[in-house]
Design a protein around this motif. Structure first.
Motif, PDB file in Angstrom:
ATOM      1  N   TYR A 151     -40.666   3.125  13.929  1.00 15.87           N
ATOM      2  CA  TYR A 151     -42.093   3.389  14.133  1.00 15.87           C
ATOM      3  C   TYR A 151     -42.457   3.825  15.544  1.00 15.87           C
ATOM      4  CZ  TYR A 151     -42.445   1.155   9.591  1.00 15.87           C
ATOM      5  OH  TYR A 151     -42.291   0.846   8.269  1.00 15.87           O
ATOM      6  N   ARG A 152     -41.503   3.757  16.488  1.00 16.31           N
ATOM      7  CA  ARG A 152     -41.715   4.105  17.895  1.00 16.31           C
ATOM      8  C   ARG A 152     -42.505   3.043  18.647  1.00 16.31           C
ATOM      9  NH1 ARG A 152     -43.542  10.199  16.448  1.00 16.31           N
ATOM     10  NH2 ARG A 152     -44.964   8.947  15.214  1.00 16.31           N
ATOM     11  N   TYR A 153     -42.783   1.928  17.992  1.00 13.67           N
ATOM     12  CA  TYR A 153     -43.392   0.751  18.616  1.00 13.67           C
ATOM     13  C   TYR A 153     -42.880  -0.464  17.866  1.00 13.67           C
ATOM     14  CZ  TYR A 153     -46.516   0.900  14.554  1.00 13.67           C
ATOM     15  OH  TYR A 153     -47.011   0.907  13.268  1.00 13.67           O
ATOM     16  N   VAL A 154     -43.066  -1.638  18.431  1.00  6.52           N
ATOM     17  CA  VAL A 154     -42.646  -2.875  17.774  1.00  6.52           C
ATOM     18  C   VAL A 154     -43.844  -3.440  17.022  1.00  6.52           C
ATOM     19  CG1 VAL A 154     -41.723  -5.198  18.070  1.00  6.52           C
ATOM     20  CG2 VAL A 154     -40.927  -3.339  19.556  1.00  6.52           C
ATOM     21  N   PRO A 155     -43.805  -3.465  15.692  1.00 10.76           N
ATOM     22  CA  PRO A 155     -44.965  -3.942  14.924  1.00 10.76           C
ATOM     23  C   PRO A 155     -45.070  -5.459  14.951  1.00 10.76           C
ATOM     24  CG  PRO A 155     -43.169  -3.344  13.440  1.00 10.76           C
ATOM     25  CD  PRO A 155     -42.710  -2.972  14.817  1.00 10.76           C
ATOM     26  N   ALA A 156     -46.312  -5.957  14.921  1.00  8.78           N
ATOM     27  CA  ALA A 156     -46.544  -7.395  14.787  1.00  8.78           C
ATOM     28  C   ALA A 156     -46.131  -7.819  13.370  1.00  8.78           C
ATOM     29  CB  ALA A 156     -48.014  -7.705  15.039  1.00  8.78           C
ATOM     30  N   PRO A 157     -45.640  -9.069  13.212  1.00  9.42           N
ATOM     31  CA  PRO A 157     -45.661 -10.182  14.158  1.00  9.42           C
ATOM     32  C   PRO A 157     -44.442 -10.274  15.069  1.00  9.42           C
ATOM     33  CG  PRO A 157     -44.926 -10.965  12.037  1.00  9.42           C
ATOM     34  CD  PRO A 157     -45.229  -9.500  11.864  1.00  9.42           C
ATOM     35  N   TRP A 158     -43.581  -9.257  15.081  1.00  7.26           N
ATOM     36  CA  TRP A 158     -42.410  -9.292  15.940  1.00  7.26           C
ATOM     37  C   TRP A 158     -42.776  -8.926  17.371  1.00  7.26           C
ATOM     38  CZ3 TRP A 158     -42.298  -7.496  10.969  1.00  7.26           C
ATOM     39  CH2 TRP A 158     -41.362  -8.082  10.101  1.00  7.26           C
ATOM     40  N   SER A 159     -41.926  -9.318  18.296  1.00  8.49           N
ATOM     41  CA  SER A 159     -41.907  -8.755  19.642  1.00  8.49           C
ATOM     42  C   SER A 159     -40.458  -8.420  19.943  1.00  8.49           C
ATOM     43  CB  SER A 159     -42.468  -9.733  20.676  1.00  8.49           C
ATOM     44  OG  SER A 159     -41.466 -10.632  21.119  1.00  8.49           O
ATOM     45  N   ILE A 160     -40.227  -7.640  20.956  1.00  5.60           N
ATOM     46  CA  ILE A 160     -38.869  -7.217  21.285  1.00  5.60           C
ATOM     47  C   ILE A 160     -38.023  -8.378  21.784  1.00  5.60           C
ATOM     48  CG2 ILE A 160     -39.308  -6.629  23.697  1.00  5.60           C
ATOM     49  CD1 ILE A 160     -37.154  -4.624  21.160  1.00  5.60           C
ATOM     50  N   VAL A 161     -38.666  -9.478  22.164  1.00  6.34           N
ATOM     51  CA  VAL A 161     -37.960 -10.660  22.671  1.00  6.34           C
ATOM     52  C   VAL A 161     -37.819 -11.687  21.552  1.00  6.34           C
ATOM     53  CG1 VAL A 161     -37.994 -12.539  24.355  1.00  6.34           C
ATOM     54  CG2 VAL A 161     -38.803 -10.266  25.008  1.00  6.34           C
ATOM     55  N   ALA A 162     -36.607 -12.129  21.325  1.00 10.60           N
ATOM     56  CA  ALA A 162     -36.346 -13.116  20.275  1.00 10.60           C
ATOM     57  C   ALA A 162     -37.109 -14.407  20.556  1.00 10.60           C
ATOM     58  CB  ALA A 162     -34.850 -13.406  20.203  1.00 10.60           C
ATOM     59  N   GLY A 163     -37.720 -14.955  19.515  1.00 11.41           N
ATOM     60  CA  GLY A 163     -38.443 -16.212  19.639  1.00 11.41           C
ATOM     61  C   GLY A 163     -39.863 -16.068  20.131  1.00 11.41           C
ATOM     62  N   VAL A 164     -40.285 -14.882  20.499  1.00 14.14           N
ATOM     63  CA  VAL A 164     -41.659 -14.634  20.936  1.00 14.14           C
ATOM     64  C   VAL A 164     -42.377 -13.883  19.828  1.00 14.14           C
ATOM     65  CG1 VAL A 164     -43.144 -13.465  22.608  1.00 14.14           C
ATOM     66  CG2 VAL A 164     -41.056 -14.612  23.374  1.00 14.14           C
ATOM     67  N   GLY A 165     -43.500 -14.413  19.385  1.00 14.58           N
ATOM     68  CA  GLY A 165     -44.286 -13.766  18.351  1.00 14.58           C
ATOM     69  C   GLY A 165     -45.441 -12.978  18.940  1.00 14.58           C
ATOM     70  N   VAL A 218     -45.215   7.993   8.350  1.00 15.02           N
ATOM     71  CA  VAL A 218     -45.511   7.269   9.595  1.00 15.02           C
ATOM     72  C   VAL A 218     -44.251   6.810  10.306  1.00 15.02           C
ATOM     73  CG1 VAL A 218     -47.763   6.511   8.751  1.00 15.02           C
ATOM     74  CG2 VAL A 218     -45.765   5.038   8.391  1.00 15.02           C
ATOM     75  N   GLY A 219     -43.081   6.962   9.678  1.00 14.02           N
ATOM     76  CA  GLY A 219     -41.825   6.561  10.311  1.00 14.02           C
ATOM     77  C   GLY A 219     -41.200   7.701  11.083  1.00 14.02           C
ATOM     78  N   GLN A 220     -40.319   7.356  12.003  1.00 11.44           N
ATOM     79  CA  GLN A 220     -39.625   8.351  12.816  1.00 11.44           C
ATOM     80  C   GLN A 220     -38.161   8.458  12.386  1.00 11.44           C
ATOM     81  OE1 GLN A 220     -40.492  10.565  15.335  1.00 11.44           O
ATOM     82  NE2 GLN A 220     -38.364  11.183  15.271  1.00 11.44           N
TER      83      GLN A 220
END
Length: 594
Positions: A137-151, A384-386
């Motif tokens: 998607y060219r961005y990190v969609p919620a509820p994820w974040s690029i850092v493990a364990g962080v929502g 909408v995907g890349q």
């Protein structure tokens, strides 16, 4: 700017030195950067990223339902010490962000990721599932974040923590029910213009001439017209342009500025300085690789010199149906349908896309055939995907492929589209956009590039009452190119006469494919083939080199390459190094999902 906070009491103060700002929030009422200290009453503390009147009073009256009585953009935190309960909330459309982490029985939160990480002494780990979604998607969609364990809270979501567990629920979704009885198209346009005027008046700064970032499209032009109507000071407008006439939108912006009597400024891009990409990566909390961020960054830098507050037209396409994929998918879905799609057509289209340059008729034809060949239920996700799953798998190391086996990022868009209760394809697309594309791509891009230059952007078209009113209007009014379209009616009387106000905005994006063959060639090769990148264990060096070589030979891989470049620049720009880790497990996902 952001604040890292730890309940109970919010007495804990973490100071994070980053991006030239010290970030803190204190229970004693001392000022905080980013979070406005709004009230302390005994054991109850309320903080918010924007000015929201009487936060504590609303909490006492409504409890958790206070979020339904707030307006505009906000990231909210309320600590109720008497009940041992923390309340976190993100605004309805996702203009502001809330990151959170639950570890060791403690929950910490912040409005920016690096502020949150500064509170923790351990080395943060990269979440490969979030990476997988980012490449799609060219961005990190919620509820994820690029850092493990962080929502990351999804838009319109509320989190409640009681010291034992954190639960989330959605408190707002776009009201897609048809308005009955439906007004005439002229009446509907007038209602929407009146609401836009009201919202603009409430968001207008008390001092200083207002400034509008003009893109040449209808959304920003409507906002400029609304600002001109309610402001007593002269309106300033600013736009970005390219020397390539196929990409340039300065003339439509000039026409609007002249019509409104605004003081207009322009900034022209003849090429690209490789240093801009590194600066751009530092603006974002997470990796972001939509090329539209480049002009957004440049116009924010240009406008930020002049004023700290500005208006933009974000959300306009949700009101009147103006995203290019609204037109494309609506047209394709009128073709004869096959549940399994047309695989041969899909392959032909994919081959044309790979052999053509972005913006050319051949590329548009290839994209059309590629999407037309997909099963109807998968078309929205493909648009909408890349990067496709096969493209990503070709890049991953064997270990990462094994860890991500069975993970299909396109399911996120598939599920959002299928879950919509709207009637009609266009209405379903708009509903799905408000949960994914709008907050994840459009608002993330504008917020990050604006904040990176000290520019606070207002998005009056994202007023939830305005969006709800527009969502219930007949879908046929939102089809671009129709003579009686909502877009034409909204422009009538407010903006100069144009024949194409109802047209879907042209996807005039920077010529990233050409730049990666010329101005950005050395940067891409140096970044993606050195030991630092290879040592991360994410991508196969041979596959990356092949991708770069094929792009130089004429096969367009600009989407994948730009995503890898911005990821690597972001990883090197952060104050803390991220280590790879296995995918997020089911237990963690359950705690983070709304």
């Amino acid at each position: 700017m952001a604040a890292a906070c730890l309940p109970p009491g919010m007495a804990h103060t973490e100071r994070y030195q980053g991006s030239g700002a010290t970030l803190a929030v204190c229970r004693d009422g001392s000022p905080a950067a980013g979070w406005h200290q709004r009230g302390i009453d005994g054991d109850t503390v309320a903080v918010c990223t924007t000015e929201q009147p009487d936060l504590l009073g609303r909490y006492r009256r409504y409890g958790e339902e206070m979020v339904n009585h707030l307006h505009g953009a906000f990231a909210l935190a309320v600590w109720d010490g008497a009940r041992g309960k923390l309340l976190l909330a993100r605004d309805r459309t996702g203009e502001h962000t809330v990151y959170w982490r639950l570890a060791g029985g403690r929950l910490s939160f912040a409005s920016q990721l690096w502020a949150l990480l500064a509170e923790h002494q351990c080395t943060p780990e990269l979440d490969p599932v979030a990476l997988h979604h980012y490449l799609t998607y060219r961005y990190v969609p919620a509820p994820w974040s690029i850092v493990a364990g962080v929502g990351k809270l999804a838009p319109g979501t509320l989190l409640v923590w009681t010291g034992e567990r954190a639960t989330t629920r959605t408190y707002w979704r776009l009201d897609v029910r048809r308005r009955e009885p439906a007004p005439s198209i002229g009446q509907a346009a007038e209602e929407l213009r009146q609401r836009l005027t009201e919202v603009t008046r409430t968001r207008l700064a008390a001092a200083g001439p207002p400034q509008v970032l003009l893109s040449g499209g209808l959304g920003s032009s409507l906002v400029a017209a609304a600002v001109a109507q309610v402001s007593t000071a002269p309106v300033r407008t600013c736009t970005i342009g390219f020397t390539d006439p196929r990409l340039d939108q300065r003339q439509p912006a000039r026409d609007v500025a002249r019509y409104l009597g605004a003081e207009h400024a322009e900034h022209t891009v003849a090429g690209i300085d490789p240093a801009v990409l590194a600066d751009l990566a530092r603006c974002f909390d997470e990796p972001f690789s939509d090329p539209a961020a480049i002009p957004a960054y440049l116009v924010a830098r240009h406008a930020g010199i002049r004023l700290a507050d500005g208006f933009c037209g974000a959300g306009g396409a949700v009101v009147y149906g103006g995203y290019p994929h609204h037109l494309l998918l609506g047209w394709l879905n009128r073709w004869p349908q096959r549940a399994t799609g047309l695989p041969v057509l899909h392959r032909i289209g994919a081959a044309l896309v790979g052999q053509s340059t972005s913006g050319t008729p051949l590329r548009r034809m290839g994209r059309l055939l590629e999407v037309a060949g997909c099963p109807p239920r998968r078309r929205y996700a493909r648009i909408v995907g890349q990067c496709s799953e096969s493209q990503k798998a070709a890049l991953y190391t064997d270990d990462l492929c094994e860890e991500l086996a069975g993970m299909d990022s396109s399911r996120l868009a598939d599920e959002a589209y299928a879950a919509s209760t709207a009637r009609g394809d266009l209405a379903r697309m708009i509903d799905a956009d408000t949960r994914g594309y709008l907050p994840g791509e459009t608002l993330t891009r504008l917020r990050a590039t604006g904040v990176g230059h000290g520019l606070r952007l207002n998005c009056p078209l994202l007023d939830h009452q305005l969006l709800d009113r527009a969502a219930g209007l007949p879908a046929g009014w939102k089809v671009p190119y129709r003579r009686r379209s909502l877009a034409r009616q909204l422009a009538a009387g407010w903006l100069p006469v144009r024949t194409d106000w109802s047209a879907a905005p042209s996807a005039r994006r920077p010529p990233i494919a050409a730049w990666l063959r010329h101005e950005l060639r050395d940067l891409a090769w140096d970044l993606l083939t050195d030991r630092t990148c290879a040592g991360r264990g994410l991508f196969r060096p041979a596959a990356v080199r092949k991708l770069l070589a094929e792009h130089q030979a004429g096969i367009d891989h600009s989407g994948e390459i730009f995503a890898l470049v911005q990821l690597e620049l972001w990883l090197r720009a952060g104050p803390r190094e991220l280590a790879p880790r296995p995918p997020t497990n089911d237990h963690e996902l359950a705690a983070m999902a709304p």
